[in-house]
Each structure stands twice: as structure tokens, then as C-alpha cells.
Write a protein that holds these residues in place. Structure first.
Motif, mmCIF file in Angstrom:
data_model
loop_
_atom_site.group_PDB
_atom_site.id
_atom_site.type_symbol
_atom_site.label_atom_id
_atom_site.label_comp_id
_atom_site.label_asym_id
_atom_site.label_seq_id
_atom_site.Cartn_x
_atom_site.Cartn_y
_atom_site.Cartn_z
ATOM 1 N N LEU A 231 0.774 -0.948 0.102
ATOM 2 C CA LEU A 231 0.141 0.101 0.013
ATOM 3 C C LEU A 231 0.871 1.292 0.008
ATOM 4 N N THR A 232 0.669 2.121 -0.863
ATOM 5 C CA THR A 232 1.274 3.456 -0.832
ATOM 6 C C THR A 232 0.631 4.403 -0.121
ATOM 7 N N LEU A 233 -0.550 4.576 0.269
ATOM 8 C CA LEU A 233 -1.304 5.321 1.022
ATOM 9 C C LEU A 233 -0.971 5.551 2.395
ATOM 10 N N ARG A 234 -0.356 6.787 3.036
ATOM 11 C CA ARG A 234 -0.028 6.853 4.550
ATOM 12 C C ARG A 234 -1.214 7.561 5.074
ATOM 13 N N PRO A 235 -2.220 7.245 6.006
ATOM 14 C CA PRO A 235 -3.294 7.958 6.471
ATOM 15 C C PRO A 235 -2.992 9.295 7.159
ATOM 16 N N PHE A 236 -3.755 10.007 7.222
ATOM 17 C CA PHE A 236 -3.676 11.358 7.868
ATOM 18 C C PHE A 236 -3.130 11.323 9.177
ATOM 19 N N PHE A 237 -3.644 10.384 10.092
ATOM 20 C CA PHE A 237 -3.076 10.411 11.494
ATOM 21 C C PHE A 237 -1.898 9.998 11.592
ATOM 22 N N LEU A 238 -1.290 9.122 10.684
ATOM 23 C CA LEU A 238 0.155 8.590 10.568
ATOM 24 C C LEU A 238 1.058 9.850 10.263
ATOM 25 N N ASN A 239 0.731 10.233 9.209
ATOM 26 C CA ASN A 239 1.412 11.690 8.739
ATOM 27 C C ASN A 239 1.636 12.566 9.858
#
Length: 895
Positions: A231-239
Motif C-alpha cells: 500500500l502506498t497510502l499513508r493515512p492522515f493520522f500517521l502523517n
């Protein structure tokens, strides 16, 4: 019946495991899942299986529908589509069959459950505001509808006359003559930058209480699972976690979880009618069984459950209780090896690991403890036959523990700026008097003026003061029977040793008690640490947060919260910094002494450097962050990305959290470090507030763009190092401004904005400094009295000249005024006290567009007068005393 209502789990196993443990503690009877179990996250199959083990009550979410081929997900953005494709490959046929068969909505008498909207559940539109909520209220007649989808918890309340009001995510008892839409937030994809905890709701249908729950989960473990996939997406909370906690660069892939679908009222249904049942009835067979467990439950949860069960059994046997023992919250499990310790901000230490300051108490006789009856504990039981007690050997008589004082202190609030420096520090209600060990000195206020939440005036703080009780009164003991919250503001310059802030652990001979301290930078770290420390005499425990920026020249708010009954046999020590929880750890009740052995103390003699303290408050209960003496965060529509090279990034829908450009009626938040520009766009009249977070920048190229600046109803809120840049040729007027930190306003930039006027037509509030950057021929006019306390400073762009005009009494607030290079100051006629009587007036460098540096057309009084870094002393100054610096017929008096 107590419902646990969860939504938007998004394949986040760590968040779900934490939530399911919490909802069991909350005594939930039935779990209802509002959809989006899968999507985004790395564990879709595991999370779906875990939720199915505790509930049969599901509604379909848009990600669920997309993952099983029931909707065209071309409307999703690239990151979200990639996550759905990956999810499809991760689900087995049975899981897909289950998701394809769940209904779009569920009803249970006066309750309605749906993922996104009531009007057309199969369209998945967003209920963002009161206008859309009002339309949805017309689509059913239920008392309360629970939704998810936006990931933003909130309440919409409809009165009998049809008016709809948006309420914050605070616990509420529903009124019988109103109707409600409750957004429960997201378990697996929290989108509140200031609170990264998983969110869900408990609803008690008997009392009609809605309780918003916030649950911490292991973000690092989630990241490890995510990075093990493609998966390439990094969720907002992780950012946000990586940026704020770990100091990494904020990734632009956050768009995948913030702007997932382009939907409007005109959109057609994405799940076709007839493909799935529209309404189902709640299934009682889905009741949450105490013996049920989520798949892959963490070993830590199983261990805690076993400890709680054994503790309850032991307590019952020792005390001869006749009440039944509650069943375990989690099913029995086969023994598993001890897990590796997880990387957290929380740290429990042994005595050898701790190097914490202990303060020598005053030589005062130790008082005899005053007896207090021990409050009875209320045990919640279940309707089961009482088990027959088993005979047990009597334990040896425990050593007597001194009882605490019978005096009860609910609140103590030390204002810090009241009285003389040598006076005792007396709380606002006159209940607690702390005698000065070292009086320190008065400095300017650290907390905002007025203090947020109660609007109390705040005029001063204390620096390097030390105060303590004459004798221990047991008001502030950390006990198993009472919670407390201590909060306040501090300011610290660089330090090389621990700094003691406050506490009851104040003796080198006997270290029993608690304290809060600051620690210097540890090897390999860039920042400092803050620690809430408890010493029972035999055991030492601390909640410590490390690698924080504490000595950055900014006043910080701290809070320590002792939650005495977080769990049946232990409490929680929690540390907050600037409203964010930065550390927490559990403290077993059997390790608490229950007595305050030493006088409570604020500050210590060995503290070095500039330690300032302000607005200290003790409250005998666990306060939430929104109850602290600090400003509440403004909620609104956020700009989540921007191409700094684009001159019209405001007008790009994809840059905004909702996928829509702001309409002008809501609050708008420009995220930290983002640069947004307005040139071709024509924003509507702006009635909300506009917030520029840390290092955010707003560039206004056109007269239409200036319309986004609030004029009356809202305000422009500027955080530390934020920038407002005018590039227009027309005169511009600004409405109310709140300065949270040092903020920069550019009259122009480069070759734009020359020879223009910028008018501060409304009051300026807050504790930040206002920095004005002028270009050739700029004029800044202050037309209104203002209460801000951070002061005003001017700086030029290169050597271009500008001027500042004072046009109202008190227009510069309470802080100093610094007129820098190539700038002149004009104080108009018939004014007095444009600068506060005790503030500094500092003139540096060449004059600006006027004949002299200072034009005095009124008489003015200041606390200090400085020219090119030379203090002019106390005197009366005129054009005669400084003909090359001062002109006009007024006088400048330095007291």
C-alpha cells in the motif's frame, strides 16, 4: 440497553483491539458497526473477522461496497483506488459474500443507523454542516440517527421549529422534544490533528445519553503492518504522528484518506437499489458476549483481563465479600509468550533508572495526620446467584496507614500575578496559602489575557519563585480514592539539569510523593523531557515524554492528570503539553501510600535560568483537554495540501479536506506549513473564522481575494510564524485578529503592493507579537483599541520605506512597540496612551517615509524609551530634545 456504535474501522487492527477492550469496560451490550470496515488499512480480513466475532449488526460503507464490486469506485482518488484494489485481493470469498449481503441501514425503534446519509444511503453523501443535516432530518422521523463517513465526530440537533444547530462532540443527554444526528467519528482513521485517538460512541437507550469515547492505540505497530504491504497510502493520522511526534516531513499522500470521493446532492446512487437491503432490524443475537473476543487480541489485553479477574477474586476472598465476581472482560486464552515491549512515549522505570529532582523541604515540624473516613467503594454487580464463599486463611494484619485529612479541597487556582513578589501565594478562593521560600519576581503574563475558558484578566506571571505549604495538609496527596488535575503555564530558557515544577515529593531524606519536572536533552535526542513521577517509598513510577521542544522561548501549557479509577485496581498518570497527551502510565492501587508526607511545593531553589510560571490550577477531578485554561481549538474545513507555486491554490477543490472550496459560512483552517494563494478565485462573503496554523501562509493577489478576511462575525487567527501577504494595489481593511503566536503581515511583497494602505479596523487580541513587513510606500493604520499583549514590531523588505500611524487610544495593546529600519511612527492628534504606560517604545535604524522617526502630535507616556539600542532614561522628550528623531508638538514622557 447500552450500544457501542463504531464506524470507519478501515482495516486498522490496532485501533479495533483498543476500542473493543474499551467498550467492554464501558459495559456495552450490543455493538453496531456503521460500515467501512475495510479500505486504506493493512488488515482487512483480520478486522472484519474480529468485528464479526462480537456483532452481527453491520451496515454497508462505501469502501465495503467498492471492495466487493457493488459500486464503481472511479470517483475515488488514486491512493484510495489503489487501497481498494489491494483490499480486494486480501479478502477471501466468504468475507466478500458477507459484506455484499449487509444492509444499507438498520433501525431499532427510535434509533436509525446508516453509514453516510439518511436521504439516499446508497449515494454516500457527506453530512458536513447544518444545512445538509436539515435536509437529512426530513428523510426520517427517528429520535436519533447515528452516522460515520466524515470521520469527524459531532452532533446535529433539530428543534421543534425546524432549526438545526451543530454541537461539538461532547457527552449529551438527548431531549425528548428534539431530534439528533450523531456522527460517531472513526475507529481506524481519526482525522483530528490535535487528537489521534480512535473514536466511537456509547449510547444508553434507557437514559438517552450519548457518550463520546476516545481510545489510544499503537500507531507504531499500525505503521509496521502498513509498511509490510504494498500500500502506498499513508493515512492522515500517521502523517501527523510522524510530523509532530517524530519530526518527519509531512507526506503529501495524505490526500488518499482525506479526500476520497467527489460526491454531491446531484450524484446518482453508487449502490443500485435492489442490490442490497435498504433497512434491516437490529439483531439481538449480535449482543456483545462477555466471553467473545476479537481475533488476534493483543496478549496485553488478555494479561490485563487475567490480572483483573485474579485481583477481584483475591479481594473477594480476603474481604469476605458476598457479592458475585464479575466475569472476565475477555475469554480465557491459552498462555502465550510475553510480548516484546512496544515503543511508546510511556515509560515505567525502576529506582536505578530514575534521576529525578528531589526538593529539600523547609525545616517545619511534621503535622499529625488528621483522620478521614475511608469512602466506601461501590461495586457494580450482575444478576447472578451469589457464589458460596470459600474459607481462606486470614492474612497477617497490615501495617496501619495514616489517614488523610478530613479537609476537602475541590479547586485551588493561584493567579501568580496577584500581590507583591514577597507575599505569600494565595489561591483565588483563599483556601491555600503557600509561603515564599524564594519570592522571585514579576514578569509579563505567560498565559493568554484574558485566560481562555473563563475570561479572567491575566496581567503578570512569576519568574524563579519558590512557594510551599507551611505544613502538609494532605490536600494534594495522590491517593487511590481521589483524582486530580494540575495545570498551568511555564516558560523555560535552555537548562542543563532537571527543573522541578511542582509536587509533594520535596525531601531529599524521604522521597515519597509525586512531582512534575522537566529534564534536559538526553543523548541522541534534540529536545527535552517532561515527567510525572511518583515514589511510594518502595516503588517508583513515571509517565515521561521525551524529545520535546520545551526551551524554545515560547510559553507552554502543561497538565498532569491523575485518574484514580481508570481500572478497578489501578489509576492512570497522564501528562499533557499544550493540550496534547504526550505520556501516560498505569499505577496499581497497591503501590500507592495514600498520604502526603511533605508540604506541597511550587518551584525549587536549585532551578536555574529563566523559569516562569503562570495560572496554576488544581482541580479534584480528571479534566479533559477542552476544560484546561487554554484556548479551545477552532474546528472547520481544512486546507490539507497546496502547490506553493500555484497562484490560485485556494480555488482547487482537491486541496480541501471535503473536496469542496469553502463556501464562506464555515471556519477555514490553513494547515501548518502550507502556502495558499488567491488570484483568479472569487470567494464568497466570509462569515466564519480564518485560521493560519504554524508557518502557514496566505497570499492575496486580488481585491476579491481580500474578501476571505473575516470582517465582523469571525476572526483571523494567526499561529506562530504564520504569514498574511497582501499583493493587491487597493487599500485593505482587516477585521478582528487573534495572535496565538508571533505573526507576520506583509503590506506587499516583491514588486506588488507598493504605495498601499493596510488598515487594522478592529481589535487585535491574544498574546502573540505582530510583525509588520513594509514595502515601498506602505502605510499601516491602527484604528481601534486592542488588548493584545505581544507587542508590535516593524521590519522592512530590503531598504524600502514605510510608516505606521496610531489613530486610536490603546491601539498598540499592552506590549512594547519597536519601529525598525526605514519605518516612521506617527501618533495623531487628540490621543493618549496609544502605547501602554509601562511598555517600551524602541526606535531603531533610519526613518521611513516621514521627515523623522517619530511624529508626536499627541502627548504620550511610556515605560522606557530606546533609540538605536541606547536607553534614554526617565525624562520628557520632545522635538527640541531630539530634533532629528522627533517632530510634532507633543511630548513623550518616560515614567
Amino acid at each position: 440497553m447500552r450500544y457501542a456504535i463504531v464506524s470507519d474501522l478501515h482495516a486498522n487492527l490496532q485501533a479495533w483491539n483498543a476500542v473493543v477492550a474499551d467498550l467492554r469496560e464501558q459495559g456495552a451490550d450490543i455493538v453496531v458497526c456503521l460500515g467501512d470496515v475495510v479500505g486504506y488499512g493493512p488488515n482487512p480480513a483480520e478486522v472484519l473477522k474480529a468485528v464479526r466475532s462480537v456483532s452481527e449488526n453491520f451496515v454497508m460503507g462505501n469502501h465495503d461496497a467498492a471492495a466487493v464490486g457493488m459500486m464503481d469506485y472511479s470517483i475515488f482518488n488514486d491512493h484510495a483506488r489503489q487501497a481498494i484494489d489491494w483490499t480486494v485481493s486480501a479478502l477471501d470469498p466468504e468475507a466478500k459474500q458477507f459484506l455484499s449481503a449487509v444492509p444499507l441501514s438498520i433501525e431499532a425503534e427510535e434509533i436509525f443507523f446508516v453509514h453516510a446519509e439518511i436521504i439516499d444511503p446508497e449515494r454516500f453523501d457527506y453530512i458536513w454542516d447544518s444545512t445538509i443535516a436539515k435536509e437529512n432530518f426530513n428523510a426520517n422521523q427517528h429520535l436519533v440517527t447515528f452516522v460515520g463517513h466524515t470521520h469527524i465526530p459531532k452532533i446535529f440537533e433539530r428543534k421543534q421549529n425546524g432549526d438545526v444547530t451543530e454541537l461539538p462532540d461532547s457527552d449529551i443527554r438527548l431531549a425528548h422534544d428534539k431530534r439528533y444526528i450523531v456522527n460517531v467519528g472513526s475507529v481506524g482513521e481519526p482525522r483530528d490533528r490535535d487528537d489521534l485517538r480512535a473514536r466511537y460512541v456509547i449510547y444508553d437507550s434507557d437514559s438517552r445519553e450519548v457518550i463520546f469515547r476516545r481510545v489510544e492505540f499503537d500507531i507504531v505497530a499500525y505503521r509496521n503492518d502498513l509498511e509490510a504491504t504494498s500500500l502506498t497510502l499513508r493515512p492522515f493520522f500517521l502523517n501527523v504522528y510522524e510530523e509532530v511526534i517524530e519530526g518527519r516531513q509531512f507526506s503529501d499522500s495524505n490526500e488518499g484518506s482525506l479526500v476520497e470521493m467527489k460526491v454531491s446532492h446531484e450524484s446518482s446512487a453508487f449502490v443500485k437499489r435492489g442490490q442490497v437491503a435498504s433497512v434491516a432490524h437490529l439483531s439481538n443475537s449480535g449482543a456483545l458476549l462477555k466471553s467473545a473476543q476479537p481475533s488476534r487480541a493483543p496478549v496485553a489485553i488478555l494479561a490485563i483481563a487475567a490480572i483483573l479477574t485474579l485481583g477481584a477474586l483475591g479481594y473477594w476472598l480476603l474481604q469476605g465479600h458476598e457479592e458475585p465476581i464479575p466475569p472476565p472482560l475477555v475469554a480465557e486464552a491459552e498462555p502465550e509468550p510475553e510480548p516484546e515491549p512496544e515503543p511508546e512515549l510511556v515509560k515505567k522505570t525502576t529506582p536505578k533508572e530514575i534521576d529525578a529532582p528531589v526538593v529539600q523541604e523547609l525545616a517545619t515540624p511534621k503535622p499529625e495526620p488528621e483522620p478521614e473516613p475511608t469512602p466506601a467503594k461501590i461495586t457494580k454487580t450482575q444478576d447472578k446467584p451469589d457464589p458460596e464463599p470459600k474459607p481462606t486463611p486470614q492474612p497477617p494484619e497490615p501495617e496501619p496507614v495514616p489517614e488523610v485529612s478530613t479537609k476537602s479541597l475541590e479547586v485551588a487556582w493561584w493567579r501568580m500575578g496577584d500581590g507583591k513578589d514577597e507575599d505569600a501565594l494565595v489561591d483565588r478562593e483563599g483556601q491555600v496559602s503557600l509561603i515564599p521560600v524564594s519570592s522571585g519576581r514579576t514578569i509579563k503574563a505567560l498565559a493568554p489575557d484574558p485566560v481562555p475558558g473563563n475570561q479572567a484578566e491575566n496581567s503578570a506571571a512569576k519568574q524563579l519563585g519558590v512557594w510551599q505549604e507551611e505544613k502538609s495538609e494532605n490536600h494534594f496527596a495522590l491517593t487511590a480514592d481521589h483524582s486530580f488535575t494540575f495545570e498551568g503555564w511555564f516558560f523555560i530558557d535552555p537548562f542543563q539539569q532537571p527543573v522541578f515544577l511542582l509536587g509533594t515529593r520535596s525531601s531529599q531524606e524521604d522521597g515519597r510523593g509525586w512531582h512534575l519536572d522537566l529534564r534536559p536533552r538526553a543523548p541522541g535526542q534534540k529536545g527535552q523531557a517532561i515527567s510525572f513521577f511518583y515514589d511510594s517509598g518502595e516503588n517508583q513510577t513515571q509517565a515521561i515524554a521525551e524529545d520535546l521542544q520545551l526551551n524554545d522561548g515560547i510559553a507552554h501549557h502543561f497538565a498532569i492528570v491523575w485518574d484514580h479509577d481508570k481500572k478497578p485496581d489501578q489509576g492512570a498518570m497522564q501528562v499533557y503539553l499544550d493540550g496534547d497527551k504526550v505520556a501516560a502510565t498505569d499505577l496499581p492501587h497497591d503501590q500507592i501510600v495514600g498520604e502526603q508526607f511533605h508540604p506541597f511545593r511550587i518551584g525549587a531553589d536549585f532551578n536555574r535560568g529563566k523559569l516562569g510560571l503562570d495560572e496554576l490550577r488544581f482541580t479534584r477531578k480528571t479534566l479533559q483537554a477542552h476544560e484546561f485554561l487554554m484556548r479551545a481549538p477552532i474546528r472547520g474545513l481544512s486546507l490539507v495540501k497546496a502547490d506553493g507555486r500555484s497562484t490560485d491554490s485556494w480555488g482547487v477543490p482537491e486541496n480541501w479536506e471535503s473536496g469542496n472550496v469553502p463556501s464562506g459560512v464555515q471556519n477555514v483552517i490553513i494547515g501548518p506549513g502550507l502556502k495558499v494563494q488567491i488570484s483568479r478565485s472569487k470567494p464568497p462573503a466570509f462569515t466564519g473564522s480564518l485560521v493560519l496554523k504554524e508557518k502557514a501562509a496566505l497570499h492575496l493577489w486580488s481585491e476579491q481575494g481580500v474578501g476571505v478576511l473575516p470582517k465582523t462575525e469571525g476572526r483571523l487567527v494567526m499561529f506562530e510564524n504564520s504569514r498574511l501577504v497582501f499583493r493587491t494595489k487597493q487599500e485593505s481593511k482587516l477585521g478582528p485578529i487573534e495572535l496565538v503566536g508571533k505573526a507576520f503581515i506583509f503590506g506587499g511583497i516583491s514588486t506588488s503592493g507598493h504605495h498601499t494602505t493596510r488598515v487594522f479596523a478592529s481589535k487585535i487580541s491574544g498574546s502573540g507579537e505582530l510583525v509588520l513587513i513594509g514595502v515601498n510606500g506602505n502605510t499601516f493604520i491602527f484604528e481601534t483599541a486592542s488588548p493584545f499583549s505581544g507587542g508590535t514590531r516593524t521590519k522592512p523588505q530590503t531598504t524600502q520605506k514605510s510608516k505606521v500611524i496610531a489613530a486610536a487610544d490603546g491601539c498598540f495593546g499592552k506590549g512594547r512597540v519597536v519601529i525598525g529600519d526605514h519605518t516612521s511612527l506617527l501618533i495623531r492628534k487628540d490621543l493618549e496612551n496609544t502605547i501602554a504606560d509601562d511598555a517600551d517604545l524602541i526606535l531603531n535604524g533610519p526613518r521611513g517615509t516621514l521627515d523623522t522617526k517619530l511624529i508626536l502630535d499627541s502627548d504620550e507616556t511610556v515605560g522606557r524609551f530606546v533609540i538605536d539600542d541606547v536607553d534614554q532614561g526617565k525624562d520628557v522628550f520632545t522635538k527640541n530634545s531630539h530634533p532629528e528623531i522627533i517632530s510634532g508638538n507633543g511630548t513623550l514622557t518616560v515614567k
